[in-house]
Design a protein around this motif. Structure first.
Motif, PDB file in Angstrom:
ATOM      1  N   LYS A  52     -46.292 -18.465 -26.316  1.00 60.72           N
ATOM      2  CA  LYS A  52     -46.542 -19.822 -26.531  1.00 60.72           C
ATOM      3  C   LYS A  52     -45.727 -20.951 -25.980  1.00 60.72           C
ATOM      4  CE  LYS A  52     -47.353 -21.132 -30.795  1.00 60.72           C
ATOM      5  NZ  LYS A  52     -47.164 -21.167 -32.394  1.00 60.72           N
ATOM      6  N   THR A  53     -46.370 -22.093 -25.666  1.00 59.77           N
ATOM      7  CA  THR A  53     -45.509 -23.189 -25.056  1.00 59.77           C
ATOM      8  C   THR A  53     -44.237 -23.463 -25.663  1.00 59.77           C
ATOM      9  OG1 THR A  53     -46.672 -24.963 -26.313  1.00 59.77           O
ATOM     10  CG2 THR A  53     -47.936 -24.132 -24.088  1.00 59.77           C
ATOM     11  N   SER A  54     -43.132 -24.044 -24.798  1.00 57.80           N
ATOM     12  CA  SER A  54     -41.908 -24.467 -25.131  1.00 57.80           C
ATOM     13  C   SER A  54     -41.510 -25.626 -24.478  1.00 57.80           C
ATOM     14  CB  SER A  54     -41.188 -23.304 -25.397  1.00 57.80           C
ATOM     15  OG  SER A  54     -40.003 -23.760 -25.739  1.00 57.80           O
ATOM     16  N   THR A  55     -40.838 -26.415 -24.871  1.00 54.71           N
ATOM     17  CA  THR A  55     -39.742 -27.406 -24.053  1.00 54.71           C
ATOM     18  C   THR A  55     -38.459 -26.811 -24.073  1.00 54.71           C
ATOM     19  OG1 THR A  55     -41.540 -29.075 -23.632  1.00 54.71           O
ATOM     20  CG2 THR A  55     -39.145 -29.650 -23.131  1.00 54.71           C
ATOM     21  N   ARG A  56     -37.838 -27.168 -25.440  1.00 56.24           N
ATOM     22  CA  ARG A  56     -36.551 -27.359 -26.043  1.00 56.24           C
ATOM     23  C   ARG A  56     -36.261 -25.706 -26.067  1.00 56.24           C
ATOM     24  NH1 ARG A  56     -38.688 -31.689 -27.466  1.00 56.24           N
ATOM     25  NH2 ARG A  56     -40.678 -30.511 -27.453  1.00 56.24           N
ATOM     26  N   THR A  57     -36.969 -24.984 -26.581  1.00 56.62           N
ATOM     27  CA  THR A  57     -36.363 -23.501 -26.680  1.00 56.62           C
ATOM     28  C   THR A  57     -36.308 -22.870 -25.595  1.00 56.62           C
ATOM     29  OG1 THR A  57     -37.597 -23.429 -28.777  1.00 56.62           O
ATOM     30  CG2 THR A  57     -36.863 -21.139 -27.808  1.00 56.62           C
ATOM     31  N   ARG A  58     -37.144 -23.009 -24.419  1.00 56.33           N
ATOM     32  CA  ARG A  58     -36.938 -22.610 -23.253  1.00 56.33           C
ATOM     33  C   ARG A  58     -35.928 -23.264 -22.367  1.00 56.33           C
ATOM     34  NH1 ARG A  58     -39.906 -22.427 -17.842  1.00 56.33           N
ATOM     35  NH2 ARG A  58     -38.178 -20.908 -16.737  1.00 56.33           N
ATOM     36  N   ALA A 103     -37.517 -14.191 -28.212  1.00 54.70           N
ATOM     37  CA  ALA A 103     -39.139 -14.209 -27.957  1.00 54.70           C
ATOM     38  C   ALA A 103     -39.838 -15.134 -28.842  1.00 54.70           C
ATOM     39  CB  ALA A 103     -39.560 -12.578 -28.257  1.00 54.70           C
ATOM     40  N   ARG A 104     -40.564 -15.741 -28.247  1.00 51.70           N
ATOM     41  CA  ARG A 104     -41.451 -16.680 -29.052  1.00 51.70           C
ATOM     42  C   ARG A 104     -43.047 -15.906 -28.821  1.00 51.70           C
ATOM     43  NH1 ARG A 104     -42.027 -23.223 -28.588  1.00 51.70           N
ATOM     44  NH2 ARG A 104     -40.196 -22.849 -29.832  1.00 51.70           N
ATOM     45  N   LEU A 105     -43.098 -15.268 -30.304  1.00 50.71           N
ATOM     46  CA  LEU A 105     -44.431 -14.698 -30.338  1.00 50.71           C
ATOM     47  C   LEU A 105     -45.251 -15.340 -31.455  1.00 50.71           C
ATOM     48  CD1 LEU A 105     -43.048 -10.824 -30.082  1.00 50.71           C
ATOM     49  CD2 LEU A 105     -43.833 -12.524 -28.207  1.00 50.71           C
ATOM     50  N   TYR A 130     -41.183 -18.188 -39.166  1.00 52.08           N
ATOM     51  CA  TYR A 130     -39.820 -18.859 -39.195  1.00 52.08           C
ATOM     52  C   TYR A 130     -39.420 -19.470 -37.900  1.00 52.08           C
ATOM     53  CZ  TYR A 130     -39.394 -15.347 -43.127  1.00 52.08           C
ATOM     54  OH  TYR A 130     -39.354 -14.251 -43.982  1.00 52.08           O
ATOM     55  N   HIS A 131     -38.252 -20.091 -37.942  1.00 51.74           N
ATOM     56  CA  HIS A 131     -37.870 -20.823 -36.715  1.00 51.74           C
ATOM     57  C   HIS A 131     -36.233 -20.930 -36.653  1.00 51.74           C
ATOM     58  CE1 HIS A 131     -37.766 -22.742 -32.760  1.00 51.74           C
ATOM     59  NE2 HIS A 131     -38.440 -23.738 -33.140  1.00 51.74           N
ATOM     60  N   PRO A 132     -35.734 -19.731 -36.729  1.00 50.90           N
ATOM     61  CA  PRO A 132     -34.140 -19.621 -37.275  1.00 50.90           C
ATOM     62  C   PRO A 132     -33.334 -20.256 -36.285  1.00 50.90           C
ATOM     63  CG  PRO A 132     -35.039 -17.292 -36.496  1.00 50.90           C
ATOM     64  CD  PRO A 132     -36.059 -18.122 -36.447  1.00 50.90           C
ATOM     65  N   ALA A 133     -33.599 -20.373 -34.953  1.00 48.23           N
ATOM     66  CA  ALA A 133     -32.650 -20.908 -34.027  1.00 48.23           C
ATOM     67  C   ALA A 133     -32.806 -22.625 -34.196  1.00 48.23           C
ATOM     68  CB  ALA A 133     -33.375 -20.552 -32.696  1.00 48.23           C
ATOM     69  N   GLN A 134     -34.077 -22.953 -34.475  1.00 46.49           N
ATOM     70  CA  GLN A 134     -34.005 -24.374 -34.911  1.00 46.49           C
ATOM     71  C   GLN A 134     -33.063 -24.859 -36.170  1.00 46.49           C
ATOM     72  OE1 GLN A 134     -36.000 -27.144 -33.129  1.00 46.49           O
ATOM     73  NE2 GLN A 134     -34.619 -28.065 -34.520  1.00 46.49           N
ATOM     74  N   ALA A 135     -33.238 -24.201 -37.093  1.00 46.20           N
ATOM     75  CA  ALA A 135     -32.626 -24.186 -38.122  1.00 46.20           C
ATOM     76  C   ALA A 135     -31.085 -24.202 -38.257  1.00 46.20           C
ATOM     77  CB  ALA A 135     -33.072 -23.281 -39.512  1.00 46.20           C
ATOM     78  N   HIS A 268     -36.246 -34.291 -36.916  1.00 45.38           N
ATOM     79  CA  HIS A 268     -37.536 -33.628 -36.444  1.00 45.38           C
ATOM     80  C   HIS A 268     -36.997 -32.843 -35.489  1.00 45.38           C
ATOM     81  CE1 HIS A 268     -41.714 -33.266 -34.980  1.00 45.38           C
ATOM     82  NE2 HIS A 268     -42.101 -34.179 -35.782  1.00 45.38           N
ATOM     83  N   CYS A 269     -37.764 -31.444 -35.591  1.00 47.34           N
ATOM     84  CA  CYS A 269     -37.479 -30.610 -34.529  1.00 47.34           C
ATOM     85  C   CYS A 269     -38.180 -30.847 -33.001  1.00 47.34           C
ATOM     86  CB  CYS A 269     -37.784 -29.226 -35.001  1.00 47.34           C
ATOM     87  SG  CYS A 269     -39.595 -29.142 -35.489  1.00 47.34           S
ATOM     88  N   LEU A 270     -39.096 -31.626 -33.138  1.00 46.05           N
ATOM     89  CA  LEU A 270     -39.614 -32.080 -31.842  1.00 46.05           C
ATOM     90  C   LEU A 270     -40.428 -31.016 -31.410  1.00 46.05           C
ATOM     91  CD1 LEU A 270     -37.149 -34.453 -30.146  1.00 46.05           C
ATOM     92  CD2 LEU A 270     -38.903 -35.159 -31.916  1.00 46.05           C
ATOM     93  N   PRO A 271     -41.631 -31.235 -30.686  1.00 44.85           N
ATOM     94  CA  PRO A 271     -42.080 -32.679 -30.433  1.00 44.85           C
ATOM     95  C   PRO A 271     -42.934 -33.368 -31.575  1.00 44.85           C
ATOM     96  CG  PRO A 271     -43.657 -31.016 -29.399  1.00 44.85           C
ATOM     97  CD  PRO A 271     -42.579 -30.043 -30.112  1.00 44.85           C
ATOM     98  N   ALA A 272     -42.810 -34.550 -31.557  1.00 45.02           N
ATOM     99  CA  ALA A 272     -43.514 -35.161 -32.725  1.00 45.02           C
ATOM    100  C   ALA A 272     -44.820 -35.765 -32.261  1.00 45.02           C
ATOM    101  CB  ALA A 272     -42.614 -36.542 -32.844  1.00 45.02           C
ATOM    102  N   ASN A 296     -28.600 -30.289 -29.306  1.00 44.58           N
ATOM    103  CA  ASN A 296     -27.544 -29.262 -30.197  1.00 44.58           C
ATOM    104  C   ASN A 296     -28.331 -27.947 -30.043  1.00 44.58           C
ATOM    105  OD1 ASN A 296     -25.660 -31.074 -30.477  1.00 44.58           O
ATOM    106  ND2 ASN A 296     -26.302 -31.690 -32.853  1.00 44.58           N
ATOM    107  N   ARG A 297     -29.761 -27.769 -29.806  1.00 37.46           N
ATOM    108  CA  ARG A 297     -30.200 -26.629 -29.761  1.00 37.46           C
ATOM    109  C   ARG A 297     -29.486 -25.761 -28.455  1.00 37.46           C
ATOM    110  NH1 ARG A 297     -35.713 -25.567 -30.583  1.00 37.46           N
ATOM    111  NH2 ARG A 297     -35.150 -23.262 -30.135  1.00 37.46           N
ATOM    112  N   LEU A 298     -29.056 -26.215 -27.582  1.00 39.70           N
ATOM    113  CA  LEU A 298     -28.035 -25.605 -26.523  1.00 39.70           C
ATOM    114  C   LEU A 298     -26.815 -25.371 -27.104  1.00 39.70           C
ATOM    115  CD1 LEU A 298     -27.476 -25.354 -23.532  1.00 39.70           C
ATOM    116  CD2 LEU A 298     -26.742 -27.423 -23.505  1.00 39.70           C
TER     117      LEU A 298
HETATM  118  N1   CP Z   1     -38.490 -27.600 -31.631  1.00 38.29           N
HETATM  119  C1   CP Z   1     -38.994 -26.636 -30.698  1.00 38.29           C
HETATM  120  O1   CP Z   1     -38.967 -25.303 -30.718  1.00 38.29           O
HETATM  121  O2   CP Z   1     -39.264 -27.206 -29.356  1.00 38.29           O
HETATM  122  P1   CP Z   1     -40.111 -26.456 -28.321  1.00 38.29           P
HETATM  123  O3   CP Z   1     -41.567 -25.956 -29.025  1.00 38.29           O
HETATM  124  O4   CP Z   1     -40.419 -27.409 -27.316  1.00 38.29           O
HETATM  125  O5   CP Z   1     -39.470 -25.238 -27.855  1.00 38.29           O
END
Ligand code: CP
Length: 312
Positions: A52-58, A103-105, A130-135, A268-272, A296-298
């Motif tokens: 799936k798409t991602s900005t922050r996680t990637r 992995a983002r599956l 789940y989104h544990p890295a976000q939490a 908010h985990c974003l994107p909003a 802080n994800r980093l």
């Molecule tokens: N919050 C979050 O996981 O952002 P991305 O979907 O851009 O990775």
């Protein structure tokens, strides 16, 4: 090492409350003194698999590996043989090349299959449950901003989903009070045994009444009402309209913040989707910590990577 003894981070419950607190404290330390870990993962490689798409996680995982002296490989699964071949076989092979996998599956069951086959730790970069890295990041951000997590009131408003599942567990693990304030739950994110675990804790509650739920809130957290991949999908248009009608009273805005009676943090985990779960202005007020949260994800994930690779 047998695959049974490998520590994964597929969900918050893969660590203990003490371990979560340890990783959060290290994340804050690493943010303050990043140079102290700049060679900690020299020669190590992270595989990043995205369905799936991602900005922050990637970006945050890849930059995190660079800052730790290691390397990350980004792979869209559609450009690999995952999906064509047996997932467990592909996961096992990848784990023979790298030291850790993120992995983002789309399906939690696939993430579990991947982790079961892998000979190295697997981190869940979000699935439908789940989104544990976000939490992990969210509790780090709360601790950083408010100095503690214990006994804080964290209220999640909007739609119950993968983000709220992991946030609820991380909040309970961190001795906070978690209130789920939602008119309904995303059925894709439903995990009966996860909910049963939460409901055993006096720190978890549900209250759809907005004024009651947000009163005295230290943190108000929200997320998109509609999964990103469906937001502009014409086949989802009717359900999108229905959800907008159902969830609009749960929009985070200045009127909701006024109900707390406190100087409440907005997360908010974003994107909003501005104008939907949050209004056009709240994200840019001093109460909002969403951009520090994203940064802080980093730091949180650097601590997680170091912990999983026994470098802390
Ligand atoms: N919050 C979050 O996981 O952002 P991305 O979907 O851009 O990775």
């Amino acid at each position: 090492m047998t695959t049974d003894s490998i520590r994964h981070f597929r969900r918050i419950r893969d660590v203990s409350p003490d371990e979560l607190r340890f990783i959060i404290n290290k994340a804050i330390e690493i943010k303050q003194r990043p140079d102290a870990w700049s060679t900690a993962l020299t020669g190590k490689t992270l595989a990043m698999l995205f369905q799936k798409t991602s900005t922050r996680t990637r970006f945050s995982f890849e930059v995190g590996m660079t800052q730790l002296g290691g390397h990350a490989i980004f792979a869209e699964t559609r450009l690999t043989n995952i999906g064509i071949a047996d997932l467990a076989d592909e996961g096992l092979v990848i784990s023979r090349y790298v030291d850790v996998i993120m992995a983002r599956l789309k399906q939690s069951t696939d993430l579990m299959t991947l982790a079961s086959a892998s000979e190295v730790p697997v981190i869940n970069g979000l699935d439908e449950k789940y989104h544990p890295a976000q939490a992990l990041t969210d509790l780090m951000t709360i601790k950083e901003k408010l100095g503690r997590t214990a006994d804080l009131k964290i209220v999640y408003v909007g739609i119950a989903n993968n983000v709220s599942n992991s946030l609820a567990m991380a909040a309970v693990y961190s001795d906070a009070q978690f209130v789920l304030c939602v008119p309904e739950k995303d059925p894709d994110s439903d995990v009966p045994e996860h909910l049963a675990f939460l409901q055993e804790s006096s720190r978890y509650s549900e209250n759809p009444d907005i004024a009651e739920a947000v009163k005295d809130a230290d943190v108000i957290y929200t997320d998109t009402w509609i999964n990103l991949e469906y937001f502009t999908d014409p086949s989802f248009a009717e359900e999108k309209e229905r959800r907008i009608n159902t969830f609009t009273p749960y929009q985070v805005n200045e009127e909701m913040l006024a109900l707390t009676g406190k100087d409440t943090l907005v997360m908010h985990c974003l994107p909003a989707h501005k104008g939907y779960e949050v209004n056009e202005t709240v994200l840019y007020t001093p109460n909002s910590v969403v951009f520090d949260q994203a940064e802080n994800r980093l730091h949180a994930q650097k601590a997680l990577l170091l912990w999983l690779l026994n470098k802390l």
